[in-house]
Design a protein around this motif. Sequence first.
Motif: not given
Ligand SMILES: C[S@@+](CC[C@H](N)C(=O)[O-])C[C@H]1O[C@@H](n2cnc3c(N)ncnc32)[C@H](O)[C@@H]1O
Length: 306
Positions: A1, A9, A13, A88, A111-112, A135, A138, A163, A165, A195
């Motif tokens: 990301v 994404t 979702a 899910r 990753g809300a 993040h 987001t 973040n 990562e 990730l």
């Molecule tokens: C596909 S979305 C899923 C969101 C939610 N859980 C859902 O099911 O609708 C993936 C989420 O993971 C977060 N994300 C991805 N990589 C991240 C990182 N390195 N640190 C924090 N959040 C991360 C994104 O910002 C995003 O909100």
Amino acid sequence: VDPRRHSITALAASLFRAVHTRRDQPALLDDPYGDRLVTDAERALMLERLLLVVSPTDRRRIETITDLARAVDAAIQAGPAYGAVVVRARWAEDRLARALARGVRQYVLVGAGMDTFALRAPALEPALQIFEVDHPATQAMKQERFAHAGLRLPANVHFVAANLEQESVADALSRAAYRPRELAFFACLGITPYLTRETNLAMLGAAARCAPAGSELVFDYLDQDAFAPDRASEETKRLAAERAQTEEPWVSGFDPRALADDLAHVGLTLDEDLDPARVAARYLANRSDGLRIAAAHWRLAAAHVT
Ligand SMILES: C[S@@+](CC[C@H](N)C(=O)[O-])C[C@H]1O[C@@H](n2cnc3c(N)ncnc32)[C@H](O)[C@@H]1O
């Protein structure tokens, strides 16, 4: 990301859940909010991307639909990830409900994204504290979109920007009103494919470290075969190729045969690991609307802190 960019994404979702709420009968979730969070330009972009992953037959059918909103709905419903994204959430919230009945009062969404549980369960305020870890880009987008749509998150929602990562869930939560000595329920949905394996194990382990024994964690994941061109299903290969062209490529999965050991190493005991057939049998039996799990390599896992 890419840290400068918010998650598309996450928006997708939330739109999937809104389409499900509007169009599928009976709906497993009443989550209409995504319709108000996604712009027309983003819908057009999503349509373009979804046309790369639907089957050739669906693609030809959807390309004849001239109305953008109708075409997007049709493409979402035909897309390989649709059923998984809907189910899910139902599964995680069912497990959360059982945890609440046992007295858990902290819900951590890692990753809300655009999750709306807090909006949909106002009666749980203030008993339940909800921590949304995501993040910063987001989260900023979420706050802006919710404000623009006139949606007000209740005061029991705590935004914890991180973040993952670069920083652990535990360190991020230590900046918030989270109480590491009290039971917690963690949901990490739609995040593990984005990730690395190391970051995923660190994320799961950090959750286990900052919650007492008996706390629970749910996540979804791709089995390793999704990353093996000779074993991945056709629709998974299309999805992986599409993701690879974006800011949110798929980078890792887990081997279901090694999952219990992987989790044991980070302080978690695996309770349930469901393949798509078992998820469908539990949630999608006897439907006439065609809602199905088309994602062949996608699985749901639940664990507790050992
Ligand atoms: C596909 S979305 C899923 C969101 C939610 N859980 C859902 O099911 O609708 C993936 C989420 O993971 C977060 N994300 C991805 N990589 C991240 C990182 N390195 N640190 C924090 N959040 C991360 C994104 O910002 C995003 O909100």
